[in-house]
Design a protein around this motif. Structure first.
Motif, mmCIF file in Angstrom:
data_model
loop_
_atom_site.group_PDB
_atom_site.id
_atom_site.type_symbol
_atom_site.label_atom_id
_atom_site.label_comp_id
_atom_site.label_asym_id
_atom_site.label_seq_id
_atom_site.Cartn_x
_atom_site.Cartn_y
_atom_site.Cartn_z
ATOM 1 N N UNK A 366 11.083 -1.738 1.618
ATOM 2 C CA UNK A 366 11.405 -0.633 0.476
ATOM 3 C C UNK A 366 12.194 0.310 1.316
ATOM 4 N N UNK A 367 12.879 1.121 0.640
ATOM 5 C CA UNK A 367 13.547 2.195 1.359
ATOM 6 C C UNK A 367 12.638 3.569 1.888
ATOM 7 N N UNK A 368 12.959 4.334 2.309
ATOM 8 C CA UNK A 368 12.314 5.330 3.138
ATOM 9 C C UNK A 368 11.426 6.023 1.960
ATOM 10 N N UNK A 369 11.955 6.242 0.965
ATOM 11 C CA UNK A 369 10.850 7.030 -0.164
ATOM 12 C C UNK A 369 10.115 6.236 -0.793
ATOM 13 N N UNK A 370 10.424 4.978 -0.913
ATOM 14 C CA UNK A 370 9.573 4.029 -1.618
ATOM 15 C C UNK A 370 8.415 3.716 -0.671
ATOM 16 N N UNK A 377 4.698 1.440 -2.786
ATOM 17 C CA UNK A 377 4.379 0.686 -1.516
ATOM 18 C C UNK A 377 3.209 -0.460 -1.844
ATOM 19 N N UNK A 378 2.395 -0.310 -2.719
ATOM 20 C CA UNK A 378 1.349 -1.272 -3.064
ATOM 21 C C UNK A 378 1.994 -2.344 -3.741
ATOM 22 N N UNK A 379 3.120 -2.061 -4.535
ATOM 23 C CA UNK A 379 3.893 -3.272 -5.285
ATOM 24 C C UNK A 379 4.328 -4.104 -4.281
ATOM 25 N N UNK A 380 5.164 -3.506 -3.072
ATOM 26 C CA UNK A 380 5.850 -4.202 -2.136
ATOM 27 C C UNK A 380 4.781 -5.055 -1.498
ATOM 28 N N UNK A 381 3.553 -4.336 -0.962
ATOM 29 C CA UNK A 381 2.584 -5.213 -0.269
ATOM 30 C C UNK A 381 2.367 -6.263 -1.152
ATOM 31 N N UNK A 386 -0.468 -8.859 0.186
ATOM 32 C CA UNK A 386 -1.462 -7.794 0.891
ATOM 33 C C UNK A 386 -1.928 -6.646 -0.246
ATOM 34 N N UNK A 387 -3.320 -6.586 -0.334
ATOM 35 C CA UNK A 387 -3.958 -5.753 -1.233
ATOM 36 C C UNK A 387 -3.562 -4.155 -0.660
ATOM 37 N N UNK A 388 -2.688 -3.340 -1.189
ATOM 38 C CA UNK A 388 -2.631 -2.174 -0.368
ATOM 39 C C UNK A 388 -3.338 -1.117 -0.987
ATOM 40 N N UNK A 389 -4.038 -1.461 -2.194
ATOM 41 C CA UNK A 389 -4.945 -0.232 -2.771
ATOM 42 C C UNK A 389 -5.968 0.082 -2.005
ATOM 43 N N UNK A 390 -6.403 -0.621 -1.199
ATOM 44 C CA UNK A 390 -7.384 0.035 -0.221
ATOM 45 C C UNK A 390 -7.061 0.386 1.106
ATOM 46 N N UNK A 391 -5.610 0.585 1.272
ATOM 47 C CA UNK A 391 -5.306 0.980 2.436
ATOM 48 C C UNK A 391 -4.926 2.586 2.527
ATOM 49 N N UNK A 392 -4.981 3.214 3.298
ATOM 50 C CA UNK A 392 -4.620 4.581 3.689
ATOM 51 C C UNK A 392 -3.037 4.571 3.550
#
Length: 530
Positions: A366-370, A377-381, A386-392
């Motif tokens: 993703x680009x810098x803003x995304x 970021x969660x969609x890209x992960x 990778x499940x990004x919903x539980x990540x900081x």
């Protein structure tokens, strides 16, 4: 008198008499019988009376390309000792080859050593029976590959021009009861090589060369840092709190104190205590222990270089990182770039610099803003499993970086602007408090060093520790623990400081092009033998 010269096909790995017996036990029994026979002749198979006056390297250097005349009678001009690596019997004459610690093939950074001449590290010994004493003759008939011998003789050359020691006496110094493996190279023996490093070092000269280079690297690092005014120190290896890094520790128990202690995961907090105490430039080459997975890049026990410099920031550490890598390449590796998996690693300054967000975008992420937007970021992960919903916030960026950018950073590259929530000991950026003044150096797709401007605000540090405790309570076993004594040290005041850490094992891997961390650690951790 003209001297014969053995051909390569005449060098044998075992005595023909031994080869008629099968099985390791039979071979060892045969060798033990030879030792017993020598004892019966009042010849010790393990004497400690021979004192060499010359090494193989010194002997080779002394004569170099000199044209030596053949002569009839050898003289005891040189006394050499070494391990017997080949035996060739030719009637009344014998050709032996020995090796000692002095002559090791120079290892270009290619991973397997030069390999052009497998005998380059061996010295040929020429023996004629009529020149041997009765005791030496008894020894000669009972020699095996792997024995350690002492030889007295003089220099000569064979018809092919090979520098040779013309022996007038042979002394058995150590009888080897266990034969060396005839075939040691190859994937089938990799685990055995690591378990039995002593044999690996005997039969694979390029392995010895790697560890000699490792020692030279350590010597160079100490000289560089001391030359820059750093003081070498030692800090505890058993800590009451596992701190200084995000890692799962090994736990032990001190009986007298009746308390659990943790094997050091990093020396950082103790080294910074010394900076508080007025030691403004300190370094330690230390052993760390992390109870985590094992791979070609990870060993649970490993060596780190860490140093701390008052009145410096993370950009100063970039300059020191370049000085270290490029200085080692020039002074220890003759300015030769390593070649890893057939690809040259261009160790040339200045090293590239990119923010973590820029690196993600530059390598297909993703680009810098995304990357900074939670939903994007969660969609890209999610797209990479990778499940990004539980990540900081910081954990999402780190996961994106590790997937998209890290494997593609071949040339040396400083990645900076790390998220604050994954950098609990780093100073926040003045312009954006979500990020810190920190970098990691990546080379050949792997992390080599980590450095940052140190956090010296005790109130901010306490808040970071408290945030880490929240993560630990949520199930993060590697979150940093609260360290009240370290906070107390900061409350006394630590000057503006920058810290630097580099994995020595990975540095040696890079410069020697070793494929695995186990190739640069003498005795790596292994699963128990069955």
């Amino acid at each position: 008198m003209s001297k014969p010269s053995p051909t390569s096909s005449s060098v044998v790995a075992q005595d023909p008499q031994i080869e008629t017996e099968t099985g390791l036990d039979a071979l060892m029994q045969q060798r033990q019988r030879k030792a017993d026979q020598l004892r019966e002749l009042s010849i010790s198979p393990y004497p400690n009376t021979f004192r060499p006056n010359c090494t193989v390297a010194q002997f080779t250097a002394q004569y170099g390309a000199d044209a030596l005349e053949s002569h009839g009678d050898p003289a005891p001009n040189h006394l050499l000792a070494g391990r017997l690596m080949a035996v060739n019997r030719m009637g009344k004459a014998m050709f032996l080859r020995i090796q000692d610690a002095s002559l090791t093939p120079a290892t270009a950074p290619s991973g397997e050593g030069d390999g052009a001449d497998k005998k380059a590290h061996l010295l040929q010994i020429y023996v004629r029976r009529e020149h041997m004493s009765p005791i030496a003759l008894e020894v000669l008939t009972r020699l095996d590959v792997g024995d350690i011998i002492g030889v007295a003789g003089s220099a000569m050359r064979t018809r092919t021009g090979e520098l040779t020691l013309y022996a007038c006496d042979i002394t058995l110094l150590t009888k080897s009861l266990r034969p060396l493996p005839e075939k040691w190279h190859g994937l089938a023996d990799v685990e055995k090589r690591y378990r039995q490093r002593y044999v690996d070092l005997i039969v694979n000269p390029h392995v010895r060369a790697v560890f000699i280079k490792r020692s030279e690297i350590m010597t160079w690092l100490r000289a560089y840092l001391m030359g820059e005014g750093f003081l070498e120190v030692e800090t505890p290896m058993m800590h009451p709190i596992a701190g200084g890094a995000a890692a799962r520790p090994f736990v032990t128990h001190h009986n007298t104190l009746d308390t659990d202690l943790y094997l050091r995961i990093a020396p950082e907090l103790y080294l910074k205590r010394l900076v508080v105490g007025g030691l403004e430039r300190v370094f330690e080459i230390n052993r760390n222990f992390r109870n985590e997975g094992m791979s070609t890049r990870h060993n649970p026990e490993f060596t780190m270089l860490e140093f701390y410099e008052a009145y410096a920031d993370y950009q100063d550490m970039m300059h020191r990182a370049e000085a270290i890598v490029l200085g080692l390449k020039k002074d220890v590796f003759n300015d030769v770039n390593p070649v890893i998996e057939g690809r040259e690693v261009p160790l040339m300054g200045p090293f590239a610099r990119m923010t973590m967000l820029e690196a993600i975008a530059a390598h297909g992420g993703p680009d810098v803003d995304a990357s900074q937007d939670a939903a994007k970021a969660c969609a890209a992960l999610k797209a990479i499993g990778i499940d990004g919903t539980r990540l900081s916030f910081g954990q999402r960026i780190a996961a994106l970086f590790e997937h998209f950018a890290e494997p593609n950073l071949w040339a040396p590259t400083f990645i900076y602007d790390f998220p604050a929530d994954i950098s609990p000991l780093s100073r926040r950026r003045d312009t954006n408090a979500q990020f810190v003044d920190r970098f990691e150096l990546f080379v050949a797709g792997r992390e080599l060093a980590n450095a940052f401007s140190e956090l010296n605000d005790p109130l901010d540090q306490r808040q970071r520790f408290e945030a880490q405790l929240t993560q630990k309570e949520a199930g993060d076993a590697e979150a940093h623990a609260m360290d009240e004594d370290y906070l107390r040290a900061l409350e006394h005041g630590m000057p503006p400081t920058a810290g630097f850490g580099m994995g020595i094992d990975r540095l040696v891997m890079l410069l020697t092009a070793a494929p695995s961390i186990r190739d640069v650690i003498f005795f790596p951790q292994m699963r128990p033998e069955r």
